[in-house]
Write a protein that holds these residues in place. Sequence first.
Motif, PDB file in Angstrom:
ATOM      1  N   PHE A 101     -96.095  11.312  24.115  1.00 50.04           N
ATOM      2  CA  PHE A 101     -94.809  11.109  23.433  1.00 50.04           C
ATOM      3  C   PHE A 101     -94.881  11.589  21.988  1.00 50.04           C
ATOM      4  O   PHE A 101     -93.920  12.171  21.470  1.00 50.04           O
ATOM      5  N   CYS A 102     -96.018  11.344  21.323  1.00 53.11           N
ATOM      6  CA  CYS A 102     -96.174  11.792  19.932  1.00 53.11           C
ATOM      7  C   CYS A 102     -95.987  13.302  19.827  1.00 53.11           C
ATOM      8  O   CYS A 102     -95.310  13.786  18.904  1.00 53.11           O
ATOM      9  N   TRP A 103     -96.568  14.049  20.761  1.00 53.71           N
ATOM     10  CA  TRP A 103     -96.466  15.506  20.712  1.00 53.71           C
ATOM     11  C   TRP A 103     -95.063  15.988  21.057  1.00 53.71           C
ATOM     12  O   TRP A 103     -94.573  16.942  20.463  1.00 53.71           O
ATOM     13  N   VAL A 104     -94.411  15.331  22.019  1.00 54.50           N
ATOM     14  CA  VAL A 104     -93.027  15.682  22.350  1.00 54.50           C
ATOM     15  C   VAL A 104     -92.122  15.385  21.150  1.00 54.50           C
ATOM     16  O   VAL A 104     -91.265  16.186  20.778  1.00 54.50           O
ATOM     17  N   ALA A 105     -92.347  14.220  20.526  1.00 60.02           N
ATOM     18  CA  ALA A 105     -91.557  13.837  19.358  1.00 60.02           C
ATOM     19  C   ALA A 105     -91.793  14.792  18.194  1.00 60.02           C
ATOM     20  O   ALA A 105     -90.878  15.062  17.400  1.00 60.02           O
ATOM     21  N   ALA A 106     -93.013  15.321  18.079  1.00 58.92           N
ATOM     22  CA  ALA A 106     -93.322  16.282  17.011  1.00 58.92           C
ATOM     23  C   ALA A 106     -92.467  17.534  17.155  1.00 58.92           C
ATOM     24  O   ALA A 106     -91.954  18.069  16.155  1.00 58.92           O
ATOM     25  N   ILE A 107     -92.273  17.989  18.389  1.00 55.63           N
ATOM     26  CA  ILE A 107     -91.432  19.175  18.632  1.00 55.63           C
ATOM     27  C   ILE A 107     -89.976  18.859  18.317  1.00 55.63           C
ATOM     28  O   ILE A 107     -89.269  19.629  17.672  1.00 55.63           O
ATOM     29  N   VAL A 108     -89.520  17.692  18.784  1.00 52.86           N
ATOM     30  CA  VAL A 108     -88.130  17.286  18.558  1.00 52.86           C
ATOM     31  C   VAL A 108     -87.843  17.138  17.061  1.00 52.86           C
ATOM     32  O   VAL A 108     -86.772  17.520  16.575  1.00 52.86           O
ATOM     33  N   ALA A 109     -88.832  16.605  16.311  1.00 53.75           N
ATOM     34  CA  ALA A 109     -88.638  16.330  14.882  1.00 53.75           C
ATOM     35  C   ALA A 109     -88.387  17.593  14.064  1.00 53.75           C
ATOM     36  O   ALA A 109     -87.829  17.516  12.966  1.00 53.75           O
ATOM     37  N   ILE A 110     -88.767  18.743  14.584  1.00 53.74           N
ATOM     38  CA  ILE A 110     -88.513  20.002  13.876  1.00 53.74           C
ATOM     39  C   ILE A 110     -87.013  20.275  13.780  1.00 53.74           C
ATOM     40  O   ILE A 110     -86.542  20.863  12.811  1.00 53.74           O
ATOM     41  N   PHE A 111     -86.252  19.800  14.772  1.00 52.51           N
ATOM     42  CA  PHE A 111     -84.834  20.131  14.872  1.00 52.51           C
ATOM     43  C   PHE A 111     -83.914  18.955  14.536  1.00 52.51           C
ATOM     44  O   PHE A 111     -82.699  19.087  14.648  1.00 52.51           O
ATOM     45  N   THR A 112     -84.473  17.824  14.135  1.00 54.06           N
ATOM     46  CA  THR A 112     -83.647  16.649  13.861  1.00 54.06           C
ATOM     47  C   THR A 112     -83.667  16.305  12.368  1.00 54.06           C
ATOM     48  O   THR A 112     -84.605  16.681  11.657  1.00 54.06           O
ATOM     49  N   PRO A 113     -82.634  15.590  11.886  1.00 54.64           N
ATOM     50  CA  PRO A 113     -82.613  15.187  10.468  1.00 54.64           C
ATOM     51  C   PRO A 113     -83.705  14.173  10.163  1.00 54.64           C
ATOM     52  O   PRO A 113     -84.274  13.552  11.071  1.00 54.64           O
ATOM     53  N   LEU A 114     -83.977  14.001   8.889  1.00 48.03           N
ATOM     54  CA  LEU A 114     -85.093  13.160   8.449  1.00 48.03           C
ATOM     55  C   LEU A 114     -84.956  11.720   8.933  1.00 48.03           C
ATOM     56  O   LEU A 114     -85.946  11.096   9.325  1.00 48.03           O
ATOM     57  N   ALA A 115     -83.739  11.181   8.920  1.00 43.86           N
ATOM     58  CA  ALA A 115     -83.542   9.800   9.361  1.00 43.86           C
ATOM     59  C   ALA A 115     -83.972   9.624  10.815  1.00 43.86           C
ATOM     60  O   ALA A 115     -84.640   8.643  11.172  1.00 43.86           O
ATOM     61  N   THR A 116     -83.608  10.575  11.654  1.00 52.33           N
ATOM     62  CA  THR A 116     -83.994  10.519  13.064  1.00 52.33           C
ATOM     63  C   THR A 116     -85.504  10.646  13.223  1.00 52.33           C
ATOM     64  O   THR A 116     -86.103  10.023  14.107  1.00 52.33           O
ATOM     65  N   ASP A 117     -86.112  11.430  12.348  1.00 51.72           N
ATOM     66  CA  ASP A 117     -87.570  11.602  12.410  1.00 51.72           C
ATOM     67  C   ASP A 117     -88.298  10.274  12.246  1.00 51.72           C
ATOM     68  O   ASP A 117     -89.315  10.025  12.892  1.00 51.72           O
ATOM     69  N   PHE A 118     -87.769   9.412  11.377  1.00 54.71           N
ATOM     70  CA  PHE A 118     -88.426   8.114  11.172  1.00 54.71           C
ATOM     71  C   PHE A 118     -88.258   7.204  12.382  1.00 54.71           C
ATOM     72  O   PHE A 118     -89.129   6.382  12.674  1.00 54.71           O
ATOM     73  N   LEU A 119     -87.146   7.341  13.103  1.00 51.01           N
ATOM     74  CA  LEU A 119     -86.998   6.594  14.350  1.00 51.01           C
ATOM     75  C   LEU A 119     -88.007   7.097  15.387  1.00 51.01           C
ATOM     76  O   LEU A 119     -88.576   6.306  16.155  1.00 51.01           O
ATOM     77  N   LEU A 120     -88.224   8.408  15.403  1.00 56.15           N
ATOM     78  CA  LEU A 120     -89.228   8.978  16.310  1.00 56.15           C
ATOM     79  C   LEU A 120     -90.624   8.477  15.950  1.00 56.15           C
ATOM     80  O   LEU A 120     -91.434   8.171  16.842  1.00 56.15           O
ATOM     81  N   MET A 121     -90.919   8.357  14.651  1.00 57.63           N
ATOM     82  CA  MET A 121     -92.214   7.861  14.217  1.00 57.63           C
ATOM     83  C   MET A 121     -92.400   6.398  14.605  1.00 57.63           C
ATOM     84  O   MET A 121     -93.498   5.979  14.995  1.00 57.63           O
ATOM     85  N   ALA A 122     -91.319   5.613  14.521  1.00 54.74           N
ATOM     86  CA  ALA A 122     -91.397   4.208  14.930  1.00 54.74           C
ATOM     87  C   ALA A 122     -91.679   4.096  16.421  1.00 54.74           C
ATOM     88  O   ALA A 122     -92.531   3.302  16.851  1.00 54.74           O
TER      89      ALA A 122
END
Length: 220
Positions: free
Chosen positions: A171-192
């Motif tokens: 999931f961390c690696w999938v989220a890393a790819i997604v985080a490239i295309f999402t705004p910063l706020a969403t990135d922190f939800l992915l990190m959580a």
Amino acid sequence: MEEKPLSEKESMELIAKMISTAKNNFVESGLGPIIWGSIITFCSIAQYIQITTSFRFPFDIWILPILGLIPQIWLSIREKKAKATKSWVDQSIDYVWIAFAFGVFFINFTLASLSNELYPILKEYRSLGGKAPEFELWSYGAALLLFMYGLPTLVTAFVRKFKLMMIGGIFCWVAAIVAIFTPLATDFLLMAAAAMLAWLIPGIKLRKMYLEQKAGIKNV
């Protein structure tokens, strides 16, 4: 001096001993993953709230991971005293996590330095254009950190055959790819979510296994 090759019996005994050692070392307390999973999850959600609302914490929430080092060091010292020796599996995994820590520090240091260099340019862009640029450096930083989160998690999971942690690492690696295309706020939800799936939930499972094994030993 020429080394004497192991006999078939000695080889099988060595393999059995290695398997036994790996199994015994696998069922650890689980407190480390629980501590870090809880801290990163809380900090990421708190940062998301600060980005999307006007609410502000009275302190820098990212000081919590630094404070989290205190119980982690205490646990490490206690486990070191409890274990007379460490298997090569444990030692290898320790080195992977040490490299991970240096990698996270390097990424944060590099991004902070780059951010300071870009600040005058972005400030001028804002004054000329009348609006803030859509480019967010730390959004790409989140992607790099998520990738780093997955690396030692997957190594540990595959070595110790822990499927729950494998799911978290993937999931961390999938989220890393997604985080490239999402705004910063969403990135922190992915990190959580990554911290929960990679560390917190597996840590709770490990804790349960550890307590069950401890209770079983006492009842023998």
